[in-house]
Design a protein around this motif. Structure first.
Motif, short mmCIF file in Angstrom:
data_model
loop_
_atom_site.label_atom_id
_atom_site.label_comp_id
_atom_site.label_asym_id
_atom_site.label_seq_id
_atom_site.Cartn_x
_atom_site.Cartn_y
_atom_site.Cartn_z
N ALA A 38 12.40 -6.59 10.98
CA ALA A 38 11.19 -5.88 11.37
C ALA A 38 10.27 -5.79 10.14
O ALA A 38 10.73 -5.47 9.05
CB ALA A 38 11.53 -4.48 11.87
N PRO A 39 9.00 -6.09 10.31
CA PRO A 39 8.08 -6.04 9.17
C PRO A 39 7.87 -4.61 8.69
O PRO A 39 7.96 -3.66 9.47
CB PRO A 39 6.79 -6.64 9.71
CG PRO A 39 6.86 -6.43 11.19
CD PRO A 39 8.32 -6.45 11.54
N VAL A 40 7.59 -4.48 7.41
CA VAL A 40 7.27 -3.17 6.85
C VAL A 40 5.78 -2.97 7.05
O VAL A 40 4.97 -3.80 6.62
CB VAL A 40 7.64 -3.11 5.35
CG1 VAL A 40 7.22 -1.78 4.76
CG2 VAL A 40 9.12 -3.34 5.17
N LYS A 41 5.41 -1.89 7.73
CA LYS A 41 4.01 -1.64 8.04
C LYS A 41 3.32 -0.96 6.86
O LYS A 41 3.93 -0.13 6.17
CB LYS A 41 3.90 -0.76 9.29
CG LYS A 41 4.45 -1.44 10.51
CD LYS A 41 4.39 -0.57 11.73
CE LYS A 41 5.04 -1.30 12.89
NZ LYS A 41 5.26 -0.48 14.04
N PRO A 42 2.05 -1.29 6.63
CA PRO A 42 1.30 -0.63 5.57
C PRO A 42 1.22 0.87 5.81
O PRO A 42 1.25 1.33 6.97
CB PRO A 42 -0.10 -1.26 5.64
CG PRO A 42 0.02 -2.42 6.56
CD PRO A 42 1.25 -2.26 7.37
N LEU A 43 1.13 1.63 4.74
CA LEU A 43 1.00 3.08 4.83
C LEU A 43 -0.39 3.50 4.38
O LEU A 43 -0.92 2.95 3.41
CB LEU A 43 2.05 3.77 3.95
CG LEU A 43 3.51 3.54 4.32
CD1 LEU A 43 4.43 4.04 3.23
CD2 LEU A 43 3.83 4.22 5.64
N THR A 44 -0.95 4.48 5.07
CA THR A 44 -2.25 5.01 4.65
C THR A 44 -2.05 5.97 3.48
O THR A 44 -0.93 6.43 3.22
CB THR A 44 -2.93 5.78 5.80
OG1 THR A 44 -2.15 6.95 6.09
CG2 THR A 44 -3.08 4.92 7.05
N ARG A 78 -5.06 8.60 -3.19
CA ARG A 78 -6.53 8.60 -3.10
C ARG A 78 -7.04 7.46 -2.23
O ARG A 78 -8.19 7.48 -1.78
CB ARG A 78 -7.17 8.48 -4.48
CG ARG A 78 -7.14 9.70 -5.33
CD ARG A 78 -8.05 9.57 -6.55
NE ARG A 78 -7.84 8.33 -7.29
CZ ARG A 78 -6.96 8.15 -8.28
NH1 ARG A 78 -6.20 9.16 -8.66
NH2 ARG A 78 -6.85 6.98 -8.89
N GLY A 79 -6.20 6.45 -2.05
CA GLY A 79 -6.61 5.29 -1.26
C GLY A 79 -7.31 4.22 -2.07
O GLY A 79 -7.88 3.29 -1.50
N THR A 80 -7.26 4.32 -3.40
CA THR A 80 -7.90 3.31 -4.24
C THR A 80 -6.98 2.12 -4.52
O THR A 80 -7.44 1.08 -4.97
CB THR A 80 -8.39 3.90 -5.57
OG1 THR A 80 -7.30 4.51 -6.26
CG2 THR A 80 -9.47 4.95 -5.31
N ARG A 81 -5.70 2.30 -4.28
CA ARG A 81 -4.71 1.22 -4.39
C ARG A 81 -3.79 1.29 -3.18
O ARG A 81 -3.64 2.34 -2.57
CB ARG A 81 -3.88 1.35 -5.67
CG ARG A 81 -4.71 1.05 -6.92
CD ARG A 81 -3.88 1.01 -8.15
NE ARG A 81 -3.06 -0.21 -8.15
CZ ARG A 81 -2.34 -0.59 -9.19
NH1 ARG A 81 -2.32 0.13 -10.28
NH2 ARG A 81 -1.63 -1.69 -9.14
N THR A 82 -3.17 0.16 -2.87
CA THR A 82 -2.27 0.08 -1.72
C THR A 82 -0.91 -0.43 -2.18
O THR A 82 -0.85 -1.46 -2.85
CB THR A 82 -2.84 -0.89 -0.66
OG1 THR A 82 -4.17 -0.48 -0.34
CG2 THR A 82 -2.00 -0.90 0.58
N PRO A 83 0.17 0.27 -1.83
CA PRO A 83 1.49 -0.22 -2.21
C PRO A 83 1.84 -1.50 -1.45
O PRO A 83 1.49 -1.66 -0.28
CB PRO A 83 2.43 0.92 -1.82
CG PRO A 83 1.70 1.67 -0.77
CD PRO A 83 0.24 1.50 -1.06
N LYS A 84 2.50 -2.38 -2.16
CA LYS A 84 2.92 -3.65 -1.57
C LYS A 84 4.34 -3.95 -2.02
O LYS A 84 4.87 -3.31 -2.91
CB LYS A 84 1.99 -4.77 -2.03
CG LYS A 84 0.56 -4.65 -1.53
CD LYS A 84 -0.29 -5.79 -2.06
CE LYS A 84 -1.69 -5.75 -1.52
NZ LYS A 84 -2.50 -4.65 -1.93
N GLY A 85 4.94 -4.95 -1.41
CA GLY A 85 6.25 -5.44 -1.84
C GLY A 85 7.33 -4.38 -1.87
O GLY A 85 7.50 -3.59 -0.94
#
Length: 103
Positions: A38-44, A78-85
């Motif tokens: 199952a893919p990991v969904k992005p988080l807000t 703050r939403g200025t960066r998005t976690p990945k990987g």
């Protein structure tokens, strides 16, 4: 690992065993990973903040557990960066099972 369904789990486990024994190549294993896991969904940013606050820890302590800097956690919230990987996978694990799951 989280699978799409029980059949995918069983198939993936068998193919993983074959891969570990050198009977399946990396390219084939990658295809099974994509189709079965199952893919990991992005988080807000709000979801990330909620995860940390639910655990009742500071940004500094949260960052330490995730092995990132406090500034990165603050930027995610703050939403200025998005976690990945790996960071996104760890955050998802904490969201589902709590901070102790990664301790």
């Amino acid at each position: 690992m989280k699978y799409n369904d029980i059949i995918c789990q069983q198939i993936h486990e068998h193919i993983s065993d074959l891969y570990e024994n050198g009977l399946v190549d990396k390219k084939t294993m990658d295809k099974f990973d994509k189709s079965c896991l199952a893919p990991v969904k992005p988080l807000t940013s709000n979801e990330i903040c909620e995860i940390r606050e639910k655990e009742g820890i500071s940004q500094t302590a949260f960052a330490h557990r995730l092995n990132v800097s406090k500034n990165i956690v603050a930027a995610w919230e703050r939403g200025t960066r998005t976690p990945k990987g790996a960071a996104l996978k760890l955050l998802t694990l904490v969201q589902q099972k709590g901070i102790d799951a990664i301790a």
